[in-house]
Design an enzyme around this catalytic site. Structure first.
Site, PDB file in Angstrom:
ATOM      1  N   HIS A 104       0.792  -1.138  -0.191  1.00 26.84           N
ATOM      2  CA  HIS A 104      -0.102  -0.106  -0.062  1.00 26.84           C
ATOM      3  C   HIS A 104       0.902   1.257  -0.030  1.00 26.84           C
ATOM      4  O   HIS A 104       2.097   1.298   0.083  1.00 26.84           O
ATOM      5  CB  HIS A 104      -0.870   0.070   1.275  1.00 26.84           C
ATOM      6  CG  HIS A 104      -0.242   0.213   2.451  1.00 26.84           C
ATOM      7  ND1 HIS A 104       0.598  -0.786   3.093  1.00 26.84           N
ATOM      8  CD2 HIS A 104       0.005   1.265   3.251  1.00 26.84           C
ATOM      9  CE1 HIS A 104       1.101  -0.029   4.210  1.00 26.84           C
ATOM     10  NE2 HIS A 104       0.643   1.282   4.469  1.00 26.84           N
ATOM     11  N   ASP A 106       0.260   4.988   1.963  1.00 26.73           N
ATOM     12  CA  ASP A 106      -0.645   5.475   3.044  1.00 26.73           C
ATOM     13  C   ASP A 106      -1.954   5.940   2.777  1.00 26.73           C
ATOM     14  O   ASP A 106      -1.777   7.296   1.994  1.00 26.73           O
ATOM     15  CB  ASP A 106       0.257   6.246   3.925  1.00 26.73           C
ATOM     16  CG  ASP A 106       1.103   5.352   4.786  1.00 26.73           C
ATOM     17  OD1 ASP A 106       1.059   4.139   4.776  1.00 26.73           O
ATOM     18  OD2 ASP A 106       2.183   5.939   5.086  1.00 26.73           O
ATOM     19  N   HIS A 256       4.775   0.186   0.367  1.00 30.11           N
ATOM     20  CA  HIS A 256       5.496  -0.378   1.422  1.00 30.11           C
ATOM     21  C   HIS A 256       4.561  -1.584   1.918  1.00 30.11           C
ATOM     22  O   HIS A 256       3.251  -1.383   1.861  1.00 30.11           O
ATOM     23  CB  HIS A 256       5.911   0.373   2.567  1.00 30.11           C
ATOM     24  CG  HIS A 256       5.058   1.212   3.043  1.00 30.11           C
ATOM     25  ND1 HIS A 256       4.450   2.180   2.444  1.00 30.11           N
ATOM     26  CD2 HIS A 256       4.433   0.924   4.267  1.00 30.11           C
ATOM     27  CE1 HIS A 256       3.547   2.830   3.423  1.00 30.11           C
ATOM     28  NE2 HIS A 256       3.521   2.175   4.456  1.00 30.11           N
ATOM     29  N   ARG A 272       4.566   7.026  14.274  1.00 28.15           N
ATOM     30  CA  ARG A 272       4.447   7.410  12.689  1.00 28.15           C
ATOM     31  C   ARG A 272       3.981   8.915  12.350  1.00 28.15           C
ATOM     32  O   ARG A 272       2.942   9.000  13.120  1.00 28.15           O
ATOM     33  CB  ARG A 272       3.856   6.445  11.928  1.00 28.15           C
ATOM     34  CG  ARG A 272       3.758   6.787  10.381  1.00 28.15           C
ATOM     35  CD  ARG A 272       3.048   5.865   9.493  1.00 28.15           C
ATOM     36  NE  ARG A 272       1.723   6.282   9.090  1.00 28.15           N
ATOM     37  CZ  ARG A 272       0.830   6.121   8.575  1.00 28.15           C
ATOM     38  NH1 ARG A 272       0.784   4.851   7.990  1.00 28.15           N
ATOM     39  NH2 ARG A 272      -0.149   6.596   8.312  1.00 28.15           N
TER      40      ARG A 272
HETATM   41  C1  SIN Z   1       2.889   1.500   8.019  1.00 30.83           C
HETATM   42  O1  SIN Z   1       2.619   0.961   6.880  1.00 30.83           O
HETATM   43  O2  SIN Z   1       2.491   2.427   8.362  1.00 30.83           O
HETATM   44  C2  SIN Z   1       3.831   0.747   9.025  1.00 30.83           C
HETATM   45  C3  SIN Z   1       5.068  -0.101   8.254  1.00 30.83           C
HETATM   46  C4  SIN Z   1       5.408  -0.862   9.142  1.00 30.83           C
HETATM   47  O3  SIN Z   1       5.166  -0.993  10.523  1.00 30.83           O
HETATM   48  O4  SIN Z   1       6.714  -1.369   8.871  1.00 30.83           O
END
Ligand code: SIN
Length: 281
Positions: A104, A106, A256, A272
């Site tokens: 995905h 974000d 990611h 985050r």
């Molecule tokens: C995320 O997708 O915001 C987190 C990715 C992760 O925890 O590695």
């Protein structure tokens, strides 16, 4: 202090050296970090010691910050920080347990998806002497460049429907209530990077629910085909975390996925921040 870029060997995932965010980053050094992010899509800075306030202040240099729609996993007292963690306290998760289980970018489910996200690691699980719980990244601009021309022509015409409701309905952590009020949004399947001008494939597994006039199975098979292409090794970088890493990713030119190869009692805890973006075009 002078900023140095140590390349990963992939199109993205380069390390920025010579930066200590807690003691201050000059405008000139920040410009180099920002240019590297715009050009490569994912960069990281190791060995940082950031309070939530310092993490927020550094993130704000990229733009306004957003709150994630899942309000219950916000760091208490800091609306701008989403806690990503598998840790339980008093029988309850302290953070979003399964963030990033699918490929995905974000928040593709909002009208103006975030420009970039900054994930800071506080606890990293280890097994057999090595860190686990990596995050995989792929370059959606390099993947676009690598498509044959006829495929590019076809994809460039298409719009995609992105749905938080559908996504949250597939989750097991009670996110449905948060998502009910959020309308589905349509974005181009191929978007233009607002800073570099490069074309990028733009979709998220489990969130992108319809492409063009394809039916459910046609959409699913095009998504599978695109994900298969985007995740080819030549477009990929895998981040092996250390405590104190700050990884910054661009939500237009990269996607990611977190690797869930750990479980309690091995603890993983990250903070985050999410920087506002513009409507994809
Ligand atoms: C995320 O997708 O915001 C987190 C990715 C992760 O925890 O590695």
């Amino acid at each position: 202090m002078s900023v140095e870029l140590k390349r990963s060997g992939a199109p993205l995932g380069h390390e920025i050296r010579g930066v200590d965010i807690a003691t201050g980053v000059s405008d000139a050094d920040f410009a180099q970090i920002e240019n590297a992010l715009n050009e490569y899509g994912v960069v990281f800075i190791r060995d940082q010691h950031l309070s939530p306030e310092q993490h927020i202040a550094f993130s704000r240099r990229f733009g306004e910050l957003e709150s994630y729609p899942v309000g219950k996993f916000i760091l208490p007292g800091h609306n701008e920080i989403l806690v990503v963690s598998n840790i339980m306290e008093d029988g309850k998760p302290i953070g979003l347990v399964d963030a990033g289980r699918n490929w995905h970018s974000d928040m593709t489910f909002v009208e103006k998806p975030p420009r970039c996200s900054l994930l800071y690691s506080l606890e990293v699980p280890h097994q057999g002497g090595r860190a686990i719980g990596d995050t995989q990244f792929v370059s959606t601009s390099a993947a676009w460049d690598g498509l044959p021309d006829d495929m590019k022509q076809r994809l460039a015409q298409l719009k995609a429907l992105n749905s938080f409701r559908t996504y949250s309905g597939k989750k097991s952590d009670g996110r449905e209530d948060d998502g009910k009020a959020m309308p589905d949004v349509v974005h181009p399947l191929v978007r233009t990077h607002p800073f570099s001008g490069r074309k990028c494939l733009y979709l998220s597994e489990s969130v992108t629910v319809k492409i063009g006039d394809l039916d459910e199975s046609g959409t699913a098979s095009l998504i599978a085909q695109l994900i298969g292409h985007i995740t080819r090794p030549e477009y990929s970088y895998r981040h092996n975390w250390r405590v104190g890493d700050l990884v910054i990713w661009d939500n237009c030119s990269s996607m990611h996925k977190a690797v869930f190869d750990y479980a309690l009692p091995l603890r993983r805890r990250m903070h985050r921040t999410t920087v506002s973006g513009t409507r994809p075009y």
